[in-house]
Scaffold this active site. Sequence first.
Site, PDB file in Angstrom:
ATOM      1  NE  ARG A  29      -4.042  -2.056   1.704  1.00  7.28           N
ATOM      2  CZ  ARG A  29      -4.844  -2.351   0.677  1.00  7.28           C
ATOM      3  NH1 ARG A  29      -4.988  -1.487  -0.305  1.00  7.28           N
ATOM      4  NH2 ARG A  29      -5.502  -3.496   0.639  1.00  7.28           N
ATOM      5  CG  ASP A  30       1.784   5.443  -2.375  1.00  3.41           C
ATOM      6  OD1 ASP A  30       2.411   5.410  -3.446  1.00  3.41           O
ATOM      7  OD2 ASP A  30       1.945   6.357  -1.529  1.00  3.41           O
ATOM      8  CB  ILE A  31       3.586   5.603   2.769  1.00  2.00           C
ATOM      9  CG1 ILE A  31       3.662   5.716   4.265  1.00  2.00           C
ATOM     10  CG2 ILE A  31       4.238   6.804   2.090  1.00  2.00           C
ATOM     11  CD1 ILE A  31       5.079   5.606   4.815  1.00  2.00           C
ATOM     12  CG  ASN A  87       4.970   8.763 -12.035  1.00  2.00           C
ATOM     13  OD1 ASN A  87       4.204   9.035 -12.961  1.00  2.00           O
ATOM     14  ND2 ASN A  87       4.609   8.822 -10.768  1.00  2.00           N
ATOM     15  CB  VAL A  96      10.807   5.578  -4.980  1.00  2.00           C
ATOM     16  CG1 VAL A  96      11.580   4.351  -4.513  1.00  2.00           C
ATOM     17  CG2 VAL A  96      10.239   6.345  -3.778  1.00  2.00           C
ATOM     18  CG  HIS A 100       7.212   2.469  -8.141  1.00  4.02           C
ATOM     19  ND1 HIS A 100       8.472   3.028  -8.141  1.00  4.02           N
ATOM     20  CD2 HIS A 100       6.346   3.500  -8.075  1.00  4.02           C
ATOM     21  CE1 HIS A 100       8.372   4.338  -8.064  1.00  4.02           C
ATOM     22  NE2 HIS A 100       7.087   4.662  -8.032  1.00  4.02           N
ATOM     23  CG  HIS A 102       2.040   4.806  -8.877  1.00  6.60           C
ATOM     24  ND1 HIS A 102       1.991   5.389  -7.626  1.00  6.60           N
ATOM     25  CD2 HIS A 102       3.245   5.146  -9.394  1.00  6.60           C
ATOM     26  CE1 HIS A 102       3.114   6.052  -7.405  1.00  6.60           C
ATOM     27  NE2 HIS A 102       3.896   5.925  -8.469  1.00  6.60           N
TER      28      HIS A 102
HETATM   29  P1  AMP Z   1       6.923   7.825  -7.692  1.00  2.00           P
HETATM   30  O1  AMP Z   1       6.754   9.286  -7.346  1.00  2.00           O
HETATM   31  O2  AMP Z   1       6.218   7.402  -8.924  1.00  2.00           O
HETATM   32  O3  AMP Z   1       8.380   7.442  -7.668  1.00  2.00           O
HETATM   33  O4  AMP Z   1       6.174   7.046  -6.540  1.00  2.00           O
HETATM   34  C1  AMP Z   1       6.758   6.793  -5.298  1.00  2.00           C
HETATM   35  C2  AMP Z   1       5.635   6.437  -4.366  1.00  2.00           C
HETATM   36  O5  AMP Z   1       6.172   5.754  -3.263  1.00  2.00           O
HETATM   37  C3  AMP Z   1       4.866   7.650  -3.821  1.00  2.00           C
HETATM   38  O6  AMP Z   1       3.492   7.547  -4.175  1.00  2.00           O
HETATM   39  C4  AMP Z   1       5.080   7.546  -2.307  1.00  2.00           C
HETATM   40  O7  AMP Z   1       3.940   7.926  -1.567  1.00  2.00           O
HETATM   41  C5  AMP Z   1       5.420   6.077  -2.130  1.00  2.00           C
HETATM   42  N1  AMP Z   1       6.240   5.740  -0.991  1.00  2.00           N
HETATM   43  C6  AMP Z   1       7.386   6.346  -0.598  1.00  2.00           C
HETATM   44  N2  AMP Z   1       7.888   5.747   0.505  1.00  2.00           N
HETATM   45  C7  AMP Z   1       7.030   4.728   0.800  1.00  2.00           C
HETATM   46  C8  AMP Z   1       6.993   3.736   1.831  1.00  2.00           C
HETATM   47  N3  AMP Z   1       7.941   3.651   2.783  1.00  2.00           N
HETATM   48  N4  AMP Z   1       5.961   2.856   1.825  1.00  2.00           N
HETATM   49  C9  AMP Z   1       4.989   2.932   0.884  1.00  2.00           C
HETATM   50  N5  AMP Z   1       4.983   3.839  -0.104  1.00  2.00           N
HETATM   51  C10 AMP Z   1       5.980   4.729  -0.154  1.00  2.00           C
END
Ligand code: AMP
Length: 114
Positions: A29-31, A87, A96, A100, A102
């Site tokens: 799950r996205d944080i 992205n 990140v 990944h 979404h």
């Molecule tokens: P992006 O901006 O496409 O690289 O997406 C990175 C996603 O990772 C964002 O939607 C963040 O909210 C999510 N994210 C960052 N750290 C964590 C974490 N520790 N656990 C879950 N989701 C995270």
Amino acid sequence: MSDCIFCKIIKGDIPSANVYRDEQVTAIRDINPAAPTHILILPNRHIDSVNALSNDDEQLIGHLFTTAKQLAAQAGVADGGYRLIMNTGADGGQTVFHIHLHFLGGAPMKHPMG
Ligand code: AMP
Ligand code: ZN
């Protein structure tokens, strides 16, 4: 990659809300959810971004999508619809650098596309 937050999550060194795991991918799950259901589907192996993909990764990337299909059915949003986003790089909004997918669902999407 030792300093990658998603590698740490996959290893279990950082806690996360896991929704699915197999030999190739982990879904968490996205944080900071942008939709009622916001899941991130991560390859278990570190890949920086789409720019770092090789032809050998094609099956793995396909598996991210078939996992998304399975999660949609499980979450009950398959018929209603959902959005899948990957992205890439700074202009793509990637924050990140561990590839990944979404998964966003559970409501009509308003998240801007560009
Ligand atoms: P992006 O901006 O496409 O690289 O997406 C990175 C996603 O990772 C964002 O939607 C963040 O909210 C999510 N994210 C960052 N750290 C964590 C974490 N520790 N656990 C879950 N989701 C995270
Ligand atoms: Zn990583």
